[in-house]
Motif scaffolding. Structure first.
Motif, short mmCIF file in Angstrom:
data_model
loop_
_atom_site.label_atom_id
_atom_site.label_comp_id
_atom_site.label_asym_id
_atom_site.label_seq_id
_atom_site.Cartn_x
_atom_site.Cartn_y
_atom_site.Cartn_z
N LEU A 104 0.63 -1.15 0.16
CA LEU A 104 0.12 0.00 0.15
C LEU A 104 0.92 1.26 0.07
CD1 LEU A 104 -2.97 -0.89 2.50
CD2 LEU A 104 -2.99 -0.54 -0.18
N LYS A 105 2.13 1.16 0.49
CA LYS A 105 3.08 2.27 0.22
C LYS A 105 3.24 2.73 -1.14
CE LYS A 105 5.55 1.79 4.71
NZ LYS A 105 6.76 1.97 5.58
N ASN A 106 3.16 1.95 -2.11
CA ASN A 106 3.61 2.19 -3.32
C ASN A 106 2.10 1.90 -4.52
OD1 ASN A 106 6.31 2.67 -3.04
ND2 ASN A 106 6.60 0.30 -2.80
N PHE A 107 1.23 1.43 -3.99
CA PHE A 107 -0.16 0.96 -4.73
C PHE A 107 -1.04 2.30 -4.82
CE2 PHE A 107 -4.45 -0.96 -5.12
CZ PHE A 107 -4.30 -1.18 -6.51
N ASP A 108 -1.38 2.42 -6.06
CA ASP A 108 -2.30 3.46 -6.33
C ASP A 108 -3.83 2.80 -6.34
OD1 ASP A 108 -3.87 5.51 -7.36
OD2 ASP A 108 -3.00 5.84 -9.21
N LEU A 109 -4.51 3.47 -5.14
CA LEU A 109 -5.76 3.00 -4.96
C LEU A 109 -6.85 3.13 -5.95
CD1 LEU A 109 -6.17 4.01 -1.14
CD2 LEU A 109 -5.60 1.65 -2.03
N THR A 110 -6.52 4.22 -6.87
CA THR A 110 -7.43 4.35 -7.86
C THR A 110 -7.52 3.33 -9.06
OG1 THR A 110 -5.85 5.65 -9.25
CG2 THR A 110 -7.28 6.68 -7.71
N GLN A 111 -6.37 2.39 -9.06
CA GLN A 111 -6.22 1.22 -9.76
C GLN A 111 -7.39 0.11 -9.67
OE1 GLN A 111 -2.42 -0.48 -10.03
NE2 GLN A 111 -1.37 1.72 -10.38
N LEU A 112 -7.97 0.16 -8.42
CA LEU A 112 -9.18 -0.63 -8.23
C LEU A 112 -10.19 -0.54 -9.15
CD1 LEU A 112 -8.83 -0.60 -4.31
CD2 LEU A 112 -8.10 -2.20 -5.85
N GLY A 113 -10.43 0.80 -9.89
CA GLY A 113 -11.31 0.84 -10.68
C GLY A 113 -12.67 1.09 -10.45
N LYS A 146 -1.50 8.86 6.21
CA LYS A 146 -2.11 10.10 5.76
C LYS A 146 -2.15 10.14 4.32
CE LYS A 146 -2.57 15.10 6.43
NZ LYS A 146 -1.80 16.32 7.18
N SER A 147 -1.10 9.58 3.78
CA SER A 147 -0.91 9.60 2.22
C SER A 147 -1.68 8.71 1.51
CB SER A 147 0.80 9.26 2.02
OG SER A 147 1.02 8.11 2.29
N LEU A 148 -2.20 7.91 1.89
CA LEU A 148 -3.26 7.13 1.19
C LEU A 148 -4.31 7.90 0.73
CD1 LEU A 148 -3.46 4.19 3.83
CD2 LEU A 148 -2.55 3.84 1.76
N ARG A 149 -4.81 7.74 -0.40
CA ARG A 149 -5.67 8.45 -1.18
C ARG A 149 -7.15 7.80 -1.09
NH1 ARG A 149 -3.90 12.66 -4.23
NH2 ARG A 149 -6.23 13.39 -3.43
N VAL A 150 -7.32 7.81 0.40
CA VAL A 150 -8.66 7.07 0.58
C VAL A 150 -10.00 8.08 0.08
CG1 VAL A 150 -10.48 6.60 2.43
CG2 VAL A 150 -7.82 5.92 2.55
N ASP A 151 -9.47 9.39 -0.13
CA ASP A 151 -10.55 10.34 -0.66
C ASP A 151 -10.80 10.15 -2.14
OD1 ASP A 151 -7.63 11.01 -0.87
OD2 ASP A 151 -8.48 12.78 -1.71
N LEU A 152 -9.83 9.36 -2.71
CA LEU A 152 -10.41 9.37 -4.17
C LEU A 152 -11.06 8.06 -4.49
CD1 LEU A 152 -6.87 10.23 -5.90
CD2 LEU A 152 -8.75 11.62 -5.52
N VAL A 153 -11.25 7.20 -3.58
CA VAL A 153 -11.85 5.83 -3.69
C VAL A 153 -13.25 5.51 -2.96
CG1 VAL A 153 -9.75 4.64 -4.27
CG2 VAL A 153 -10.55 4.45 -2.05
N SER A 154 -13.45 6.87 -2.10
CA SER A 154 -14.71 6.92 -1.51
C SER A 154 -15.87 7.38 -2.27
CB SER A 154 -14.47 7.40 -0.16
OG SER A 154 -14.00 8.81 -0.11
#
Length: 394
Positions: A104-113, A146-154
């Motif tokens: 998760l340190k290097n994974f882009d959460l938006t790739q979950l689609g 904090k760097s996790l982009r949870v805001d982009l996948v919620s």
């Protein structure tokens, strides 16, 4: 009291007590009189549970009645029926489990689609590493979490559950929710028992720790993004099913495993079917959830396939109005009209009660009465006939 917290008048509130027949051997003793020095006899309270912890290291909460899910609603038949209906409905709408091994340190959460209705996060806080100083467990700093982009996948609206321990995570967790666009609405407390580890040595706080009392609980903050009203958004949430207290067995210090009951709480409340868990491991893989974490042994995930599951089907579990007749709800401050899209449905429901199952929010307006408490007006398309008059009922 309520489910899981049945008071016992002879032995002290919430605990199996009394000194009579069948009482627990460590129930509180009767208050003992003592001389206050002024010639009058006073009563000094005796708390055998605290002394028992000092003697045996068994937590006082080990003796709370009906804490297990299987026993909790035995004396509450309506709540038991509601839970069984909710569990069945959730199981009917579950999607097969999917899981992804990713750093998760290097994974882009938006790739979950896709975006998600429910997000559960259990970060490896430094607090967990401090519990076992000899093992050097890896942890994430606050800035890394904090760097996790949870805001982009919620999605909007959506809900988040964030485990934050019992130390600095309580303050930092609130900052994280605000940073990701959520506002805190609940604080769920996991009260730990140690029935299977009775007598184990209590960890000594490390030098410099702010710990004053022996901690036997952890917190999970719940946040909401967007606006959800209980009176009109019954297809998104179903409130007043569970409490904000979980009583469950403590895990070994090197384990960050959390009680499974939280999944039941989330699935009972949030009707969204797109559920994401971050920092999951193999034991977190669960039907209806997408689990992502670096400790997962393998991956079974395809973004397009996952997204297609919700393209032509409901993204929320179907709610039946009968659930609301089993839930003890708070009265609303005012009766709210539904949106334009369901006005016709309300009118149709009013003229033919059996024609269309609808949410309680619509029923409140159409039937001319607030259905609160234990009201038992049943509405559904599978009812064979109708015996209902709004004026008479009101």
């Amino acid at each position: 009291g309520g489910p899981g917290f049945a008071p016992h008048h002879r032995g002290g509130r919430y605990f199996r007590g009394g000194r009579g027949r069948g009482a627990h051997p460590f129930a509180p003793r009767p208050h003992m009189p003592f001389d206050a020095g002024d010639g009058q006899r006073q009563v000094a309270p005796k708390n055998d549970y605290s002394q028992h912890f000092v003697d045996t290291r068994q937590y006082p909460q080990n003796f709370i009645r009906d804490a297990d899910l299987d026993e909790r609603f035995e004396e509450y038949p309506k709540l038991k029926e509601l839970i069984e209906l909710k569990d069945k409905q959730t199981a009917d709408y579950r999607s097969p489990p999917m899981y992804l091994k990713a750093d998760l340190k290097n994974f882009d959460l938006t790739q979950l689609g896709t975006k998600f209705d429910v997000i559960l996060i259990d970060p490896p806080w430094q607090e967990y590493s401090r519990r076992v100083p000899g093992l050097d467990l890896p942890f994430w700093t606050f800035d890394e979490i904090k760097s996790l982009r949870v805001d982009l996948v919620s999605d909007n609206p959506s809900f988040i559950w964030l485990w934050c321990g019992s130390e600095e995570g309580l303050e930092q967790g609130r900052l994280l929710l605000r940073h990701w666009g959520f506002r805190r609405c609940e604080d769920i407390c996991w009260i730990k028992t140690n029935k299977s580890q009775a007598g184990h040595a209590v960890a000594v706080p490390e030098t410099g720790s702010k710990q004053i009392l022996h901690r036997t609980k952890e917190h999970c903050l719940m946040g909401i993004k967007g606006t959800v009203r209980r009176s009109t958004d019954g297809h998104i949430i179903h409130a007043n099913v569970d409490t904000d207290v979980i009583i469950g067995e403590e895990q070994p210090p090197e384990s960050a495993r959390k009680p499974e009951e939280l999944y039941h709480l989330i699935e009972h409340f949030a009707m969204g079917r797109r559920r994401l868990e971050l920092f999951g491991t193999d034991h977190n893989i669960r039907q209806g959830w997408l689990t992502v974490g670096s400790d997962i042994s393998t991956s079974v995930f395809d973004a397009d396939r996952y997204r297609r599951r919700f393209t032509h089907t409901r993204t929320h579990t179907h709610a039946h109005v009968y659930w609301h007749t089993l839930t003890l709800t708070h009265p609303t401050t005012r009766t709210q009209m539904c949106s334009d899209t369901c006005t016709h449905t309300c009118a149709d429901t009013h003229s033919h009660v059996h024609a269309h199952p609808h949410l309680l929010s619509c029923a409140r307006t159409c039937f001319g009465v607030r259905l609160t408490g234990w009201s038992r007006l049943t509405v559904g398309s599978d009812i064979s006939t109708s015996v209902f008059d709004a004026d008479r009922y009101r």
